[in-house]
Design an enzyme around this catalytic site. Structure first.
Site, mmCIF file in Angstrom:
data_model
loop_
_atom_site.group_PDB
_atom_site.id
_atom_site.type_symbol
_atom_site.label_atom_id
_atom_site.label_comp_id
_atom_site.label_asym_id
_atom_site.label_seq_id
_atom_site.Cartn_x
_atom_site.Cartn_y
_atom_site.Cartn_z
ATOM 1 N N ARG A 71 0.483 -1.473 -0.246
ATOM 2 C CA ARG A 71 0.320 -0.122 -0.130
ATOM 3 C C ARG A 71 0.847 1.286 -0.241
ATOM 4 N NH1 ARG A 71 -4.241 -0.842 4.509
ATOM 5 N NH2 ARG A 71 -5.025 0.992 3.790
ATOM 6 N N ASN A 104 -8.977 7.975 6.271
ATOM 7 C CA ASN A 104 -7.415 8.113 5.222
ATOM 8 C C ASN A 104 -6.326 7.519 5.973
ATOM 9 O OD1 ASN A 104 -9.426 7.343 4.218
ATOM 10 N ND2 ASN A 104 -9.144 9.834 2.888
ATOM 11 N N VAL A 105 -4.497 6.923 5.617
ATOM 12 C CA VAL A 105 -4.139 6.402 6.856
ATOM 13 C C VAL A 105 -2.731 7.261 5.214
ATOM 14 C CG1 VAL A 105 -4.375 5.403 7.657
ATOM 15 C CG2 VAL A 105 -3.929 4.370 5.817
ATOM 16 N N HIS A 121 -6.629 7.143 12.190
ATOM 17 C CA HIS A 121 -6.370 6.296 11.728
ATOM 18 C C HIS A 121 -4.999 6.021 12.003
ATOM 19 C CE1 HIS A 121 -10.315 5.027 10.849
ATOM 20 N NE2 HIS A 121 -10.662 4.875 11.820
ATOM 21 N N CYS A 149 14.232 -0.567 14.143
ATOM 22 C CA CYS A 149 14.327 0.169 14.454
ATOM 23 C C CYS A 149 15.864 0.655 14.031
ATOM 24 C CB CYS A 149 13.905 0.809 15.833
ATOM 25 S SG CYS A 149 14.324 2.298 16.863
ATOM 26 N N GLY A 189 -17.048 10.767 1.483
ATOM 27 C CA GLY A 189 -16.991 9.358 0.934
ATOM 28 C C GLY A 189 -16.358 8.857 2.096
ATOM 29 N N THR A 190 -17.003 8.521 2.823
ATOM 30 C CA THR A 190 -16.953 7.431 3.742
ATOM 31 C C THR A 190 -18.342 6.902 3.588
ATOM 32 O OG1 THR A 190 -16.668 6.913 6.195
ATOM 33 C CG2 THR A 190 -17.682 8.693 5.340
HETATM 34 C C1 BV8 Z 1 -11.864 -0.118 18.501
HETATM 35 C C2 BV8 Z 1 -6.799 1.814 9.395
HETATM 36 C C3 BV8 Z 1 -12.092 -0.671 20.821
HETATM 37 C C4 BV8 Z 1 -6.328 -0.153 8.765
HETATM 38 C C5 BV8 Z 1 -8.610 2.202 9.898
HETATM 39 C C6 BV8 Z 1 -19.908 -4.252 15.115
HETATM 40 C C7 BV8 Z 1 -20.758 -3.098 14.764
HETATM 41 C C8 BV8 Z 1 -20.002 -1.258 15.607
HETATM 42 C C9 BV8 Z 1 -18.408 -1.610 15.202
HETATM 43 C C10 BV8 Z 1 -17.647 -2.623 15.580
HETATM 44 C C11 BV8 Z 1 -18.207 -3.679 15.242
HETATM 45 N N1 BV8 Z 1 -17.273 -4.863 15.690
HETATM 46 C C12 BV8 Z 1 -15.866 -4.142 15.186
HETATM 47 C C13 BV8 Z 1 -16.499 -2.745 15.943
HETATM 48 C C14 BV8 Z 1 -15.501 -2.095 16.094
HETATM 49 C C15 BV8 Z 1 -14.567 -1.743 14.922
HETATM 50 C C16 BV8 Z 1 -15.933 -0.857 13.665
HETATM 51 O O1 BV8 Z 1 -15.530 -0.105 13.667
HETATM 52 N N2 BV8 Z 1 -15.700 -1.943 12.584
HETATM 53 C C17 BV8 Z 1 -16.599 -2.119 11.524
HETATM 54 C C18 BV8 Z 1 -15.906 -3.084 9.830
HETATM 55 C C19 BV8 Z 1 -17.937 -2.813 12.055
HETATM 56 N N3 BV8 Z 1 -13.754 -0.889 15.165
HETATM 57 C C20 BV8 Z 1 -12.538 -0.368 15.365
HETATM 58 O O2 BV8 Z 1 -12.026 -1.805 15.263
HETATM 59 C C21 BV8 Z 1 -11.712 0.550 16.256
HETATM 60 N N4 BV8 Z 1 -11.304 0.707 17.405
HETATM 61 O O3 BV8 Z 1 -13.136 0.199 18.545
HETATM 62 O O4 BV8 Z 1 -11.565 -0.416 19.449
HETATM 63 C C22 BV8 Z 1 -11.230 -0.322 21.646
HETATM 64 C C23 BV8 Z 1 -11.298 0.988 22.719
HETATM 65 C C24 BV8 Z 1 -10.574 1.380 23.303
HETATM 66 C C25 BV8 Z 1 -9.450 0.216 23.426
HETATM 67 C C26 BV8 Z 1 -8.971 -0.520 23.305
HETATM 68 C C27 BV8 Z 1 -10.247 -1.330 21.962
HETATM 69 C C28 BV8 Z 1 -10.820 0.739 15.586
HETATM 70 C C29 BV8 Z 1 -11.025 0.913 14.217
HETATM 71 C C30 BV8 Z 1 -10.103 1.482 12.680
HETATM 72 C C31 BV8 Z 1 -9.376 0.780 12.190
HETATM 73 N N5 BV8 Z 1 -8.421 1.204 10.961
HETATM 74 N N6 BV8 Z 1 -7.889 1.762 9.090
HETATM 75 C C32 BV8 Z 1 -5.640 0.031 7.427
HETATM 76 O O5 BV8 Z 1 -6.316 1.465 6.477
HETATM 77 O O6 BV8 Z 1 -5.040 -0.147 7.603
HETATM 78 S S1 BV8 Z 1 -10.408 1.861 9.396
HETATM 79 C C33 BV8 Z 1 -10.347 1.325 7.699
HETATM 80 O O7 BV8 Z 1 -11.710 0.873 7.026
HETATM 81 C C34 BV8 Z 1 -10.035 2.863 7.092
HETATM 82 O O8 BV8 Z 1 -8.638 3.772 7.805
HETATM 83 C C35 BV8 Z 1 -11.099 3.627 7.006
HETATM 84 O O9 BV8 Z 1 -11.567 4.665 7.871
HETATM 85 C C36 BV8 Z 1 -12.689 2.249 7.062
HETATM 86 C C37 BV8 Z 1 -12.918 2.019 5.829
HETATM 87 O O10 BV8 Z 1 -13.955 3.271 5.379
HETATM 88 P P1 BV8 Z 1 -14.466 4.215 4.359
HETATM 89 O O11 BV8 Z 1 -12.537 4.956 4.603
HETATM 90 O O12 BV8 Z 1 -15.554 4.753 4.575
HETATM 91 O O13 BV8 Z 1 -13.986 3.430 3.244
HETATM 92 P P2 BV8 Z 1 -15.148 2.512 2.578
HETATM 93 O O14 BV8 Z 1 -14.318 1.825 1.786
HETATM 94 O O15 BV8 Z 1 -16.077 1.764 3.585
HETATM 95 O O16 BV8 Z 1 -16.431 3.463 1.308
HETATM 96 C C38 BV8 Z 1 -16.032 4.624 0.409
HETATM 97 C C39 BV8 Z 1 -16.957 5.070 0.101
HETATM 98 O O17 BV8 Z 1 -16.624 6.487 -0.866
HETATM 99 C C40 BV8 Z 1 -18.093 5.068 0.382
HETATM 100 O O18 BV8 Z 1 -19.086 5.255 0.788
HETATM 101 C C41 BV8 Z 1 -18.385 5.336 -1.225
HETATM 102 O O19 BV8 Z 1 -19.335 4.880 -2.121
HETATM 103 C C42 BV8 Z 1 -17.571 6.776 -1.442
HETATM 104 N N7 BV8 Z 1 -16.814 6.685 -2.797
HETATM 105 C C43 BV8 Z 1 -16.063 5.867 -3.544
HETATM 106 N N8 BV8 Z 1 -15.367 6.661 -4.552
HETATM 107 C C44 BV8 Z 1 -15.702 7.972 -4.276
HETATM 108 C C45 BV8 Z 1 -16.919 8.051 -3.467
HETATM 109 N N9 BV8 Z 1 -17.234 9.060 -2.751
HETATM 110 C C46 BV8 Z 1 -16.834 9.884 -3.731
HETATM 111 N N10 BV8 Z 1 -16.327 10.826 -4.459
HETATM 112 C C47 BV8 Z 1 -15.643 8.699 -5.211
HETATM 113 N N11 BV8 Z 1 -14.829 8.796 -6.103
HETATM 114 ZN ZN ZN Z 2 13.227 1.750 19.454
#
Ligand code: BV8
Ligand code: ZN
Length: 249
Positions: A71, A104-105, A121, A149, A189-190
């Protein structure tokens, strides 16, 4: 997106004292960076829990680095698009009363010139040492299968928030404040599926009167749509510049 909707959104923005923006993968899609909601639920051919979770790291850190190096390489071939630049223009106008919260990352907002930026993130360009905990910006150069490191020899991991990990306080707290304090929240875009990032939208709606106006910019309706006061549907690289243009000078 109708001309009337664009005018209404621009009018709300023009009246806003504080503006907050939440962006997701759709903003970078306009630069050619693949989004997450791939049809098959896989991500570049991998199951998310294998490459973007602490469990995946514990099981096979080399696979995780293979995934992130790929990536990093991909992001190295793309450039910010007009949608990124439109958000820089909004920051230029609102100054420190503008906050860009990104999921976004890829670092493309920073490349475009955004500075009031919260990368909630993490970033593909940073590593964190499991030994001395040092966080370093290493750009997008390939890091090899098991980077170490340079200071302490400890294992480096991507400075990315994996699923199941808490968001860093130093970016999450200000993001909550920005969402709570804004008059307009642009959600761009989310899919608004990932939490707690998506919870910034109801936070903006809960603030004191008048509630913030939520403007969604997306190709389609999402989990955020029911909380949006208006939806501007189209590619973010087209809609955002049009919105800035409609704002006028
Ligand atoms: C946490 C880094 C607890 C990684 C990322 C069940 C229900 C609710 C929540 C959960 C659940 N089960 C688990 C959870 C929690 C979980 C979560 O939310 N899961 C989801 C899948 C249900 N969340 C977590 O685990 C978070 N941590 O809860 O910790 C905790 C608390 C205290 C102490 C300890 C623990 C951590 C979440 C962060 C995860 N890391 N990124 C990496 O990138 O390598 S998230 C990753 O996915 C991305 O960073 C991004 O944020 C996310 C994807 O989302 P989007 O950005 O929206 O992208 P997506 O493809 O989904 O959508 C694209 C959109 O763009 C679409 O709508 C599309 O229509 C639109 N689009 C496309 N093209 C265009 C456009 N729009 C306009 N123009 C275009 N051209
Ligand atoms: Zn170190």
């Amino acid at each position: 997106m109708t001309d009337h909707d664009l005018t209404r959104a621009a009018d709300w923005l023009r009246l806003a004292d504080r503006v907050c923006v939440l962006t997701g993968a759709g903003v970078s899609a306009e630069s050619g960076v693949p989004t997450f909601r791939a049809a098959d639920g896989l991500w570049e051919g991998h199951a998310i829990e294998d490459v973007a979770s602490p469990g995946g790291w514990d099981r096979d850190p080399d696979l995780v680095w293979q995934f992130y190096n790929a990536r990093r390489e991909n992001v190295g071939t793309v450039r910010p698009n007009p949608g990124h630049h439109a958000l820089v223009e909004l920051e230029r106008r609102w100054g420190d009363r503008f906050t860009l919260v990104t999921q976004n990352v890829d670092g493309l907002h920073r490349d475009a010139g955004s500075r009031n930026l919260l990368e909630i993130h993490g970033s593909l360009r940073r590593t964190r040492c499991l030994g001395c905990r040092a966080v370093a910006d290493r750009g997008l150069d390939p890091l090899g299968p098991a980077p170490r490191c340079p200071d302490c020899g400890g294992r480096l991991r991507p400075d990315i928030v994996w699923f199941g990990e808490a968001l860093p306080e130093d970016v999450w707290e200000p993001a909550l404040e920005a969402a709570y304090g804004c008059d307009v929240l642009l959600v761009v875009g989310t899919s608004a599926v990932v939490h707690p990032a998506a919870s910034l939208i109801p936070v903006a709606k809960r603030r004191r009167h008048p509630a913030a106006k939520v403007v969604e910019v997306n190709l389609t309706e999402t989990e955020a749509s029911r909380l949006a006061d208006i939806g501007l549907y189209g590619p973010s690289g087209v809609v955002l510049p049009k919105l800035v243009e409609r704002l006028g000078s």
